[in-house]
Scaffold this motif. Sequence first.
Motif, PDB file in Angstrom:
ATOM      1  N   THR A 492      58.478  50.656  60.086  1.00  0.00           N
ATOM      2  CA  THR A 492      59.355  49.983  61.032  1.00  0.00           C
ATOM      3  C   THR A 492      60.029  51.019  61.913  1.00  0.00           C
ATOM      4  O   THR A 492      60.389  52.101  61.438  1.00  0.00           O
ATOM      5  CB  THR A 492      60.438  49.177  60.284  1.00  0.00           C
ATOM      6  OG1 THR A 492      59.801  48.193  59.448  1.00  0.00           O
ATOM      7  CG2 THR A 492      61.367  48.467  61.258  1.00  0.00           C
ATOM      8  N   HIS A 493      60.158  50.721  63.201  1.00  0.00           N
ATOM      9  CA  HIS A 493      60.982  51.584  64.058  1.00  0.00           C
ATOM     10  C   HIS A 493      61.912  50.711  64.882  1.00  0.00           C
ATOM     11  O   HIS A 493      61.838  49.478  64.843  1.00  0.00           O
ATOM     12  CB  HIS A 493      60.115  52.492  64.941  1.00  0.00           C
ATOM     13  CG  HIS A 493      59.376  51.779  66.029  1.00  0.00           C
ATOM     14  ND1 HIS A 493      59.854  51.640  67.302  1.00  0.00           N
ATOM     15  CD2 HIS A 493      58.166  51.157  66.035  1.00  0.00           C
ATOM     16  CE1 HIS A 493      58.988  50.987  68.053  1.00  0.00           C
ATOM     17  NE2 HIS A 493      57.954  50.670  67.295  1.00  0.00           N
ATOM     18  N   PHE A 494      62.790  51.345  65.622  1.00  0.00           N
ATOM     19  CA  PHE A 494      63.923  50.637  66.204  1.00  0.00           C
ATOM     20  C   PHE A 494      64.007  50.853  67.721  1.00  0.00           C
ATOM     21  O   PHE A 494      65.076  51.075  68.269  1.00  0.00           O
ATOM     22  CB  PHE A 494      65.200  51.072  65.494  1.00  0.00           C
ATOM     23  CG  PHE A 494      65.072  51.010  64.002  1.00  0.00           C
ATOM     24  CD1 PHE A 494      65.241  49.817  63.318  1.00  0.00           C
ATOM     25  CD2 PHE A 494      64.683  52.136  63.271  1.00  0.00           C
ATOM     26  CE1 PHE A 494      65.059  49.741  61.942  1.00  0.00           C
ATOM     27  CE2 PHE A 494      64.502  52.072  61.893  1.00  0.00           C
ATOM     28  CZ  PHE A 494      64.682  50.875  61.230  1.00  0.00           C
ATOM     29  N   SER A 495      62.851  50.810  68.348  1.00  0.00           N
ATOM     30  CA  SER A 495      62.639  50.954  69.787  1.00  0.00           C
ATOM     31  C   SER A 495      62.556  52.411  70.199  1.00  0.00           C
ATOM     32  O   SER A 495      63.560  53.134  70.241  1.00  0.00           O
ATOM     33  CB  SER A 495      63.719  50.240  70.617  1.00  0.00           C
ATOM     34  OG  SER A 495      63.401  50.399  71.996  1.00  0.00           O
ATOM     35  N   TYR A 496      61.344  52.797  70.513  1.00  0.00           N
ATOM     36  CA  TYR A 496      61.083  54.137  71.027  1.00  0.00           C
ATOM     37  C   TYR A 496      61.843  54.375  72.332  1.00  0.00           C
ATOM     38  O   TYR A 496      62.220  55.503  72.651  1.00  0.00           O
ATOM     39  CB  TYR A 496      59.573  54.278  71.267  1.00  0.00           C
ATOM     40  CG  TYR A 496      59.127  55.627  71.755  1.00  0.00           C
ATOM     41  CD1 TYR A 496      58.801  56.632  70.862  1.00  0.00           C
ATOM     42  CD2 TYR A 496      59.002  55.890  73.122  1.00  0.00           C
ATOM     43  CE1 TYR A 496      58.375  57.871  71.305  1.00  0.00           C
ATOM     44  CE2 TYR A 496      58.576  57.118  73.571  1.00  0.00           C
ATOM     45  CZ  TYR A 496      58.267  58.111  72.664  1.00  0.00           C
ATOM     46  OH  TYR A 496      57.846  59.337  73.112  1.00  0.00           O
ATOM     47  N   LEU A 497      62.099  53.294  73.070  1.00  0.00           N
ATOM     48  CA  LEU A 497      62.709  53.407  74.388  1.00  0.00           C
ATOM     49  C   LEU A 497      64.226  53.483  74.351  1.00  0.00           C
ATOM     50  O   LEU A 497      64.847  53.835  75.354  1.00  0.00           O
ATOM     51  CB  LEU A 497      62.282  52.213  75.260  1.00  0.00           C
ATOM     52  CG  LEU A 497      60.770  52.036  75.442  1.00  0.00           C
ATOM     53  CD1 LEU A 497      60.481  50.740  76.184  1.00  0.00           C
ATOM     54  CD2 LEU A 497      60.167  53.218  76.169  1.00  0.00           C
ATOM     55  N   ASP A 498      64.845  53.178  73.208  1.00  0.00           N
ATOM     56  CA  ASP A 498      66.303  53.205  73.108  1.00  0.00           C
ATOM     57  C   ASP A 498      66.822  54.622  72.885  1.00  0.00           C
ATOM     58  O   ASP A 498      66.092  55.510  72.431  1.00  0.00           O
ATOM     59  CB  ASP A 498      66.769  52.318  71.953  1.00  0.00           C
ATOM     60  CG  ASP A 498      67.145  50.929  72.428  1.00  0.00           C
ATOM     61  OD1 ASP A 498      67.029  50.655  73.637  1.00  0.00           O
ATOM     62  OD2 ASP A 498      67.528  50.099  71.596  1.00  0.00           O
ATOM     63  N   GLU A 499      68.086  54.821  73.195  1.00  0.00           N
ATOM     64  CA  GLU A 499      68.729  56.109  72.925  1.00  0.00           C
ATOM     65  C   GLU A 499      68.732  56.376  71.427  1.00  0.00           C
ATOM     66  O   GLU A 499      68.728  55.455  70.600  1.00  0.00           O
ATOM     67  CB  GLU A 499      70.159  56.115  73.458  1.00  0.00           C
ATOM     68  CG  GLU A 499      70.246  56.016  74.985  1.00  0.00           C
ATOM     69  CD  GLU A 499      71.684  56.039  75.469  1.00  0.00           C
ATOM     70  OE1 GLU A 499      72.599  56.054  74.605  1.00  0.00           O
ATOM     71  OE2 GLU A 499      71.898  56.045  76.687  1.00  0.00           O
ATOM     72  N   ALA A 500      68.796  57.650  71.067  1.00  0.00           N
ATOM     73  CA  ALA A 500      68.720  58.043  69.659  1.00  0.00           C
ATOM     74  C   ALA A 500      69.856  57.439  68.841  1.00  0.00           C
ATOM     75  O   ALA A 500      69.646  56.995  67.704  1.00  0.00           O
ATOM     76  CB  ALA A 500      68.744  59.563  69.550  1.00  0.00           C
ATOM     77  N   THR A 501      71.048  57.395  69.411  1.00  0.00           N
ATOM     78  CA  THR A 501      72.181  56.837  68.656  1.00  0.00           C
ATOM     79  C   THR A 501      71.998  55.347  68.391  1.00  0.00           C
ATOM     80  O   THR A 501      72.384  54.839  67.331  1.00  0.00           O
ATOM     81  CB  THR A 501      73.492  57.070  69.424  1.00  0.00           C
ATOM     82  OG1 THR A 501      73.351  56.589  70.779  1.00  0.00           O
ATOM     83  CG2 THR A 501      73.836  58.561  69.462  1.00  0.00           C
ATOM     84  N   GLU A 502      71.401  54.615  69.327  1.00  0.00           N
ATOM     85  CA  GLU A 502      71.123  53.200  69.114  1.00  0.00           C
ATOM     86  C   GLU A 502      70.081  53.021  68.011  1.00  0.00           C
ATOM     87  O   GLU A 502      70.173  52.099  67.192  1.00  0.00           O
ATOM     88  CB  GLU A 502      70.618  52.559  70.407  1.00  0.00           C
ATOM     89  CG  GLU A 502      71.699  52.051  71.321  1.00  0.00           C
ATOM     90  CD  GLU A 502      72.473  50.895  70.697  1.00  0.00           C
ATOM     91  OE1 GLU A 502      71.912  49.788  70.580  1.00  0.00           O
ATOM     92  OE2 GLU A 502      73.643  51.098  70.322  1.00  0.00           O
ATOM     93  N   GLN A 503      69.086  53.892  67.975  1.00  0.00           N
ATOM     94  CA  GLN A 503      68.101  53.834  66.900  1.00  0.00           C
ATOM     95  C   GLN A 503      68.769  54.073  65.547  1.00  0.00           C
ATOM     96  O   GLN A 503      68.467  53.391  64.556  1.00  0.00           O
ATOM     97  CB  GLN A 503      67.009  54.881  67.145  1.00  0.00           C
ATOM     98  CG  GLN A 503      66.164  54.624  68.379  1.00  0.00           C
ATOM     99  CD  GLN A 503      65.069  55.666  68.548  1.00  0.00           C
ATOM    100  OE1 GLN A 503      64.382  56.017  67.599  1.00  0.00           O
ATOM    101  NE2 GLN A 503      64.904  56.173  69.763  1.00  0.00           N
ATOM    102  N   ASP A 504      69.700  55.041  65.492  1.00  0.00           N
ATOM    103  CA  ASP A 504      70.417  55.328  64.239  1.00  0.00           C
ATOM    104  C   ASP A 504      71.161  54.097  63.741  1.00  0.00           C
ATOM    105  O   ASP A 504      71.135  53.768  62.542  1.00  0.00           O
ATOM    106  CB  ASP A 504      71.419  56.470  64.446  1.00  0.00           C
ATOM    107  CG  ASP A 504      70.737  57.809  64.675  1.00  0.00           C
ATOM    108  OD1 ASP A 504      69.542  57.929  64.348  1.00  0.00           O
ATOM    109  OD2 ASP A 504      71.405  58.732  65.181  1.00  0.00           O
ATOM    110  N   ARG A 505      71.836  53.416  64.645  1.00  0.00           N
ATOM    111  CA  ARG A 505      72.645  52.265  64.252  1.00  0.00           C
ATOM    112  C   ARG A 505      71.779  51.113  63.730  1.00  0.00           C
ATOM    113  O   ARG A 505      72.116  50.472  62.741  1.00  0.00           O
ATOM    114  CB  ARG A 505      73.493  51.800  65.443  1.00  0.00           C
ATOM    115  CG  ARG A 505      74.541  52.833  65.868  1.00  0.00           C
ATOM    116  CD  ARG A 505      75.093  52.550  67.251  1.00  0.00           C
ATOM    117  NE  ARG A 505      76.003  53.614  67.677  1.00  0.00           N
ATOM    118  CZ  ARG A 505      76.477  53.752  68.910  1.00  0.00           C
ATOM    119  NH1 ARG A 505      76.122  52.873  69.844  1.00  0.00           N
ATOM    120  NH2 ARG A 505      77.292  54.745  69.207  1.00  0.00           N
TER     121      ARG A 505
END
Length: 576
Positions: A492-505
């Motif tokens: 699972t990933h949390f959007s390659y296109l989102d900022e890194a901090t948004e992926q962390d959250r």
Amino acid sequence: MNQVSGSIGARCQQAWRNEDYYQTLLFLLVIAAVIILAGAGFRDPWPADEPRFVEVAREMVQSGNWFFPMRGGELYPDKPPVFMWSMAAFYWLTGSLKATFMLPNAIVSLMALVCCYDISAKLWNVKTARTVGLLLLIAPQFIIQAKAAQIDAMVAAWITIAMYGLLRHFFVKTSWTWYCVAWGFMGMGIITKGVGFLPALLLIPILFLHFSGKHRFEEQVSWKLLWGPVAMLAVVACWLIPMLSIAESSHNPDFIAYKNNILFKQTGQRYAHSWGHIKPWYYFVVSVIPAMWFPLYFVFFNKKFWQQSRQSVVIISLLAWIALVVVFFSFSPGKRGVYILPALPMMALIAGHFLARDTWQPWVEKLLKGLIAVLGVAMLVVAGMALFKAHAVTKALGDDTLPYAAFFIVAGAVWLLAFWKGLKKPALCSLGAALAITWVLYSFVGYSLLNPMRTPAKAMMLDVQQKIGSDGELGLTRFKEQFLLFSPISLTHFSYLDEATEQDRNAWQWMKEKPNRYIMTTNSKDMECFDRTKAVDLGMAHRRDWILLDSRSLLTTCTAPKEKKRYHLTITQPYS
């Protein structure tokens, strides 16, 4: 113009009847195929771009969604799909990505070579066509891209075929069929990488010559020229209309976002306000052409070349077109060396036309022969450094330098032998022979040596699989596409296109919901929601340190993401 067309047409017919035409073409194709196809299946996709395109092709086949490219289950909005279709088709036919991902560019590059050869034979003669073909195989940029799984070689091939059609129509024999075919391949170029319309710039010098009275194209210029854009739009519509229809009828916001991005952001906005690869206006002339188009441009330093060029409307038109292409890309702030690759085959036509009738200047001959000797000596020096484990070599290649030493010894010997054997022969022959042997040597030995260094993600993903166990679930943040491609397990990933901090959250929320969940990510100081000191070190890959986070790494609280995003990639058939 009719008299000129008649003489060219006569030479064209003579060239086709001449047995040498087919023998020479076969000779060129064998050499080209050996160089370009050598090593196919001997390496994996290498960063930066290849893993992305190969992963998109795999997901096309596995999902059945061919109109909307996906990367890890998330839309890949940067490019139209034609290039990925070609790789997906080979994968669908064979079931092997590794064996086939290099084939599309290899095949279309051979097609481009045939077009350059054939149009040269029609415009001039077989000797010129042979010279053009050999020059194209010597130019570094052509072979580099033909042997890579990047999108630029394919769009360059479509543009070359389009130029072939235009040259046949305007300078060989009037053919509205070939004129429309040319525009059709411009359409193919557009749905490959947007810039497929570049051959249309050839109309600028042609129409200028025509309306200024310097050279009349009596039959070739008429209202029928409007048929061309219609043919181009018809080809584009074969992809555009179904894509728009599916996007609108699906009511899927991701599909609609893809439509808007590919039609607007990745075209005019990217050209005028590029957000990456920012280079000065002179970048192509100073940093790309000297190395990547070597040695074709040396013809420009010969007075005879300019004297002869003024007498040829074909050469004048091609020179103007190449200049327009370079200027077009120079105006955009974002620049990559591969952008001007489509102009290289026409540069080979120009250089081949001159060198088939004349020779390099003496100083160019001496320069080329000196370069052959210098490269041979340089390779032997590198081999010696590898044998004695010089720090600079071990830092770049690791401690096991003996295989590299053997490679450079053989390659250096090839270049020195080419220098010695070519002392009394044209430098171009020695340079071409040395390059051909080196390319083949590199494709088999070099690929095998460099593949573990260029694809560390492959071993790392197997290591992660062992660490999380059969019950573990893996998530990725701040990742590269190669980790998707080489993963043996679903993730699972949390959007390659989102900022890194948004992926962390988003990753923090995902881990909190269920036990035995892990996050693979880069060891970054700006990481939110996780305690990096409790992570498991995975080592370095692709110039970054990677870590594995488990439940112990979760901080007590974490800022909620702006939008919940999760994309699941199901691995039904691991990369092979």
